[in-house]
Design a protein around this motif. Structure first.
Motif, PDB file in Angstrom:
ATOM      1  N   GLY A  35      39.292 -11.515  13.517  1.00 23.53           N
ATOM      2  CA  GLY A  35      38.384 -12.661  13.531  1.00 23.53           C
ATOM      3  C   GLY A  35      38.048 -13.082  14.949  1.00 23.53           C
ATOM      4  O   GLY A  35      36.893 -13.356  15.287  1.00 23.53           O
ATOM      5  N   ALA A  36      39.069 -13.109  15.803  1.00 21.97           N
ATOM      6  CA  ALA A  36      38.858 -13.488  17.204  1.00 21.97           C
ATOM      7  C   ALA A  36      37.943 -12.477  17.880  1.00 21.97           C
ATOM      8  O   ALA A  36      37.050 -12.837  18.666  1.00 21.97           O
ATOM      9  CB  ALA A  36      40.201 -13.570  17.930  1.00 21.97           C
ATOM     10  N   ALA A  37      38.140 -11.196  17.552  1.00 20.66           N
ATOM     11  CA  ALA A  37      37.296 -10.152  18.161  1.00 20.66           C
ATOM     12  C   ALA A  37      35.844 -10.304  17.696  1.00 20.66           C
ATOM     13  O   ALA A  37      34.910 -10.141  18.495  1.00 20.66           O
ATOM     14  CB  ALA A  37      37.834  -8.772  17.786  1.00 20.66           C
ATOM     15  N   LEU A  38      35.647 -10.642  16.426  1.00 22.10           N
ATOM     16  CA  LEU A  38      34.274 -10.833  15.935  1.00 22.10           C
ATOM     17  C   LEU A  38      33.615 -12.028  16.624  1.00 22.10           C
ATOM     18  O   LEU A  38      32.439 -11.980  16.976  1.00 22.10           O
ATOM     19  CB  LEU A  38      34.266 -11.022  14.415  1.00 22.10           C
ATOM     20  CG  LEU A  38      34.460  -9.742  13.598  1.00 22.10           C
ATOM     21  CD1 LEU A  38      34.476 -10.047  12.115  1.00 22.10           C
ATOM     22  CD2 LEU A  38      33.354  -8.724  13.908  1.00 22.10           C
ATOM     23  N   ASN A  39      34.375 -13.087  16.829  1.00 21.85           N
ATOM     24  CA  ASN A  39      33.827 -14.250  17.541  1.00 21.85           C
ATOM     25  C   ASN A  39      33.349 -13.853  18.928  1.00 21.85           C
ATOM     26  O   ASN A  39      32.272 -14.249  19.362  1.00 21.85           O
ATOM     27  CB  ASN A  39      34.903 -15.334  17.679  1.00 21.85           C
ATOM     28  CG  ASN A  39      34.664 -16.475  16.704  1.00 21.85           C
ATOM     29  OD1 ASN A  39      33.558 -16.682  16.224  1.00 21.85           O
ATOM     30  ND2 ASN A  39      35.715 -17.214  16.416  1.00 21.85           N
ATOM     31  N   THR A  40      34.174 -13.062  19.625  1.00 23.36           N
ATOM     32  CA  THR A  40      33.793 -12.580  20.959  1.00 23.36           C
ATOM     33  C   THR A  40      32.506 -11.757  20.869  1.00 23.36           C
ATOM     34  O   THR A  40      31.578 -11.913  21.671  1.00 23.36           O
ATOM     35  CB  THR A  40      34.926 -11.702  21.549  1.00 23.36           C
ATOM     36  OG1 THR A  40      36.108 -12.499  21.619  1.00 23.36           O
ATOM     37  CG2 THR A  40      34.590 -11.168  22.917  1.00 23.36           C
ATOM     38  N   GLY A  41      32.449 -10.876  19.870  1.00 27.76           N
ATOM     39  CA  GLY A  41      31.257 -10.025  19.687  1.00 27.76           C
ATOM     40  C   GLY A  41      30.027 -10.857  19.380  1.00 27.76           C
ATOM     41  O   GLY A  41      28.944 -10.621  19.943  1.00 27.76           O
ATOM     42  N   PHE A  42      30.160 -11.850  18.505  1.00 27.43           N
ATOM     43  CA  PHE A  42      29.017 -12.702  18.148  1.00 27.43           C
ATOM     44  C   PHE A  42      28.513 -13.462  19.389  1.00 27.43           C
ATOM     45  O   PHE A  42      27.316 -13.633  19.586  1.00 27.43           O
ATOM     46  CB  PHE A  42      29.395 -13.696  17.053  1.00 27.43           C
ATOM     47  CG  PHE A  42      29.504 -13.075  15.677  1.00 27.43           C
ATOM     48  CD1 PHE A  42      28.862 -11.885  15.373  1.00 27.43           C
ATOM     49  CD2 PHE A  42      30.237 -13.695  14.668  1.00 27.43           C
ATOM     50  CE1 PHE A  42      28.951 -11.308  14.108  1.00 27.43           C
ATOM     51  CE2 PHE A  42      30.335 -13.130  13.400  1.00 27.43           C
ATOM     52  CZ  PHE A  42      29.687 -11.933  13.122  1.00 27.43           C
ATOM     53  N   HIS A  43      29.463 -13.925  20.190  1.00 29.52           N
ATOM     54  CA  HIS A  43      29.097 -14.660  21.405  1.00 29.52           C
ATOM     55  C   HIS A  43      28.242 -13.771  22.309  1.00 29.52           C
ATOM     56  O   HIS A  43      27.194 -14.177  22.809  1.00 29.52           O
ATOM     57  CB  HIS A  43      30.379 -15.117  22.116  1.00 29.52           C
ATOM     58  CG  HIS A  43      30.127 -15.842  23.387  1.00 29.52           C
ATOM     59  ND1 HIS A  43      29.654 -17.132  23.417  1.00 29.52           N
ATOM     60  CD2 HIS A  43      30.254 -15.446  24.689  1.00 29.52           C
ATOM     61  CE1 HIS A  43      29.502 -17.499  24.673  1.00 29.52           C
ATOM     62  NE2 HIS A  43      29.868 -16.496  25.465  1.00 29.52           N
ATOM     63  N   ARG A  44      28.674 -12.531  22.490  1.00 25.54           N
ATOM     64  CA  ARG A  44      27.929 -11.588  23.344  1.00 25.54           C
ATOM     65  C   ARG A  44      26.564 -11.244  22.722  1.00 25.54           C
ATOM     66  O   ARG A  44      25.561 -11.123  23.433  1.00 25.54           O
ATOM     67  CB  ARG A  44      28.774 -10.318  23.546  1.00 25.54           C
ATOM     68  CG  ARG A  44      28.123  -9.257  24.392  1.00 25.54           C
ATOM     69  CD  ARG A  44      27.957  -9.692  25.841  1.00 25.54           C
ATOM     70  NE  ARG A  44      27.233  -8.691  26.620  1.00 25.54           N
ATOM     71  CZ  ARG A  44      26.259  -8.968  27.479  1.00 25.54           C
ATOM     72  NH1 ARG A  44      25.905 -10.217  27.703  1.00 25.54           N
ATOM     73  NH2 ARG A  44      25.654  -8.008  28.140  1.00 25.54           N
ATOM     74  N   ALA A  45      26.536 -11.139  21.390  1.00 24.01           N
ATOM     75  CA  ALA A  45      25.267 -10.819  20.715  1.00 24.01           C
ATOM     76  C   ALA A  45      24.258 -11.952  20.928  1.00 24.01           C
ATOM     77  O   ALA A  45      23.056 -11.706  21.070  1.00 24.01           O
ATOM     78  CB  ALA A  45      25.503 -10.593  19.221  1.00 24.01           C
ATOM     79  N   ARG A  46      24.741 -13.193  20.970  1.00 27.87           N
ATOM     80  CA  ARG A  46      23.837 -14.331  21.256  1.00 27.87           C
ATOM     81  C   ARG A  46      23.285 -14.195  22.676  1.00 27.87           C
ATOM     82  O   ARG A  46      22.099 -14.391  22.917  1.00 27.87           O
ATOM     83  CB  ARG A  46      24.587 -15.661  21.115  1.00 27.87           C
ATOM     84  CG  ARG A  46      24.706 -16.102  19.674  1.00 27.87           C
ATOM     85  CD  ARG A  46      25.424 -17.449  19.557  1.00 27.87           C
ATOM     86  NE  ARG A  46      26.178 -17.443  18.314  1.00 27.87           N
ATOM     87  CZ  ARG A  46      27.507 -17.468  18.200  1.00 27.87           C
ATOM     88  NH1 ARG A  46      28.250 -17.555  19.285  1.00 27.87           N
ATOM     89  NH2 ARG A  46      28.084 -17.423  17.028  1.00 27.87           N
ATOM     90  N   GLU A  47      24.159 -13.839  23.617  1.00 35.34           N
ATOM     91  CA  GLU A  47      23.697 -13.660  25.006  1.00 35.34           C
ATOM     92  C   GLU A  47      22.655 -12.552  25.093  1.00 35.34           C
ATOM     93  O   GLU A  47      21.722 -12.621  25.872  1.00 35.34           O
ATOM     94  CB  GLU A  47      24.882 -13.274  25.902  1.00 35.34           C
ATOM     95  CG  GLU A  47      25.822 -14.420  26.203  1.00 35.34           C
ATOM     96  CD  GLU A  47      27.010 -13.965  27.071  1.00 35.34           C
ATOM     97  OE1 GLU A  47      27.775 -14.846  27.492  1.00 35.34           O
ATOM     98  OE2 GLU A  47      27.183 -12.745  27.317  1.00 35.34           O
ATOM     99  N   LEU A  48      22.826 -11.516  24.271  1.00 35.18           N
ATOM    100  CA  LEU A  48      21.905 -10.379  24.310  1.00 35.18           C
ATOM    101  C   LEU A  48      20.619 -10.649  23.533  1.00 35.18           C
ATOM    102  O   LEU A  48      19.740  -9.796  23.461  1.00 35.18           O
ATOM    103  CB  LEU A  48      22.584  -9.127  23.720  1.00 35.18           C
ATOM    104  CG  LEU A  48      23.716  -8.507  24.536  1.00 35.18           C
ATOM    105  CD1 LEU A  48      24.431  -7.428  23.728  1.00 35.18           C
ATOM    106  CD2 LEU A  48      23.168  -7.908  25.827  1.00 35.18           C
ATOM    107  N   ALA A  49      20.542 -11.846  22.923  1.00 43.99           N
ATOM    108  CA  ALA A  49      19.379 -12.238  22.112  1.00 43.99           C
ATOM    109  C   ALA A  49      19.085 -11.219  21.012  1.00 43.99           C
ATOM    110  O   ALA A  49      17.946 -10.766  20.846  1.00 43.99           O
ATOM    111  CB  ALA A  49      18.164 -12.442  23.000  1.00 43.99           C
TER     112      ALA A  49
END
Ligand SMILES: Nc1nc2c(ncn2[C@@H]2O[C@H](COP(=O)(O)OP(=O)(O)OP(=O)(O)O)[C@@H](O)[C@H]2O)c(=O)[nH]1
Ligand SMILES: [Mg+2]
Length: 326
Positions: free
Chosen positions: A93-107
């Motif tokens: 779950g923590a890893a997915l949160n990190t991934g989602f955060h980066r995906a937002r940055e990548l638009a």
């Protein structure tokens, strides 16, 4: 809400989207930005081929290496993934949160999550992402049970049935594969999803959040291969998920979590108390033990019931506020 507006005619979504590191002239300018997130822990045997295959269908492959102690990060990087590393293991779950955060940055326009142990077929990514690209869903669950093309070990089938039942009933969103890690998300879902689960109950949490945020959920059939033995005991993984779901019920359904046990304790305490009084009336003897226990049950029951009621009201107010500001 930024939905992908591209139609089927404008782009054939089944055609692979070229990865960011490929020559820009060969990348279609109008292609939606698809970010694939792969949460991994010690998957050096499989992650290379998962990344290479996924790259054919996604603009960026983001591997979140959750404190692996083997060569996972190096293999993923060599295969062309963007790798984010957690220094310590924090859970899927923590890893997915990190991934989602980066995906937002990548638009990202659309996001896909898949496992890094080679059990999913990246070739099916187009199928899973399709309802997002068509603007028909915010969360797409790749389900191994829609067409039963996977040879799922029987113990896992029973476990999945149990978790489907409780997650579907408690979240109010019904799917046939609540524990599937192969999913797709719209930009709207990406903005709404903030996961509090650190571990394997993260997929169940998505159903609770989908219900809270009015996200549209649909399913498409996928196939999963079971080649290796389970990496950890099915029972211990099951108990972890169950613990996570109970925590989610406390957070998302406080009236059920606190109110129901509270009412039961209150009822037992009252019955016990009434019996002590009638015993006293008949024999003029007061049992101190009975009185103490019934007082304790009534107090605990009332506290739990009112805690559920208050948390339920606060939650309602917060959701109202959230819906008004979004
Ligand atoms: N970030 C992170 N990922 C994990 C962790 N444990 C497992 N994973 C990854 O999550 C995905 C699914 O994990 P699995 O252990 O295969 O879980 P599963 O598919 O439900 O169980 P199996 O049927 O035994 O394969 C894989 O990509 C794993 O590498 C962890 O602690 N942190
Ligand atoms: Mg697996």
């Amino acid at each position: 809400m930024s939905e992908v507006t591209m139609t089927q005619e404008e782009i054939d979504p089944l055609a692979p989207v070229l990865a960011d590191d490929q020559p820009s002239e060969s990348r279609r300018a109008d292609a939606p930005k698809i970010v694939a997130i792969v949460p991994v822990y010690n998957e050096e045997r499989f992650i290379g081929s998962v990344v290479l295959k996924t790259k054919e269908y996604a603009s960026t492959v983001l591997v979140v290496d959750d404190g692996s102690t083997d060569g996972t990060a190096a293999v993923a990087k060599a295969a062309g993934a963007e790798v984010i590393r957690h220094e310590q293991n924090q859970g899927k779950g923590a890893a997915l949160n990190t991934g989602f955060h980066r995906a937002r940055e990548l638009a990202a326009d659309a996001i896909v999550t898949l496992d890094g142990d080679g059990q999913h077929f990246p070739e099916e990514l187009c199928l899973v992402i399709q309802p997002i690209l068509d603007g028909q869903a915010d969360i797409v669950v790749g389900s191994r049970y829609l067409e039963n093309t996977s040879d799922v070990p029987q113990r896992r089938v029973w476990g999945h049935r149990f978790f489907n039942l409780i997650t579907n009933q408690l979240s109010g969103v019904a799917v046939t594969d609540s524990q599937s890690g192969f999913r797709a998300f719209s930009r709207r879902a990406l903005d709404a999803l903030s996961l509090s689960s650190k571990g394997f109950s993260v997929e169940s949490e998505m159903q609770f959040l989908a219900s809270d945020c009015n996200l549209r959920v649909c399913e498409v059939p996928i196939t999963i291969k079971y080649l290796d033995k389970p990496k950890r005991s099915v029972i211990s993984q099951g108990l972890t998920v169950l613990g996570g779901i109970l925590r989610l019920v406390g957070q998302h359904r406080p009236l059920l979590y606190f109110g129901v046990p509270g009412t039961i304790l209150l009822a037992i305490g009252l019955i016990w108390g009434a019996q002590s009084i009638s015993f006293y009336n008949q024999r003029q003897i007061l049992s101190a033990g009975y009185v103490l226990v019934s007082t304790l049950l009534i107090t605990l029951g009332a506290l739990s019931f009112f805690a559920g009621l208050i948390l339920h009201s606060i939650r309602g107010l917060l959701l109202d506020l959230l819906n008004r500001t979004s």
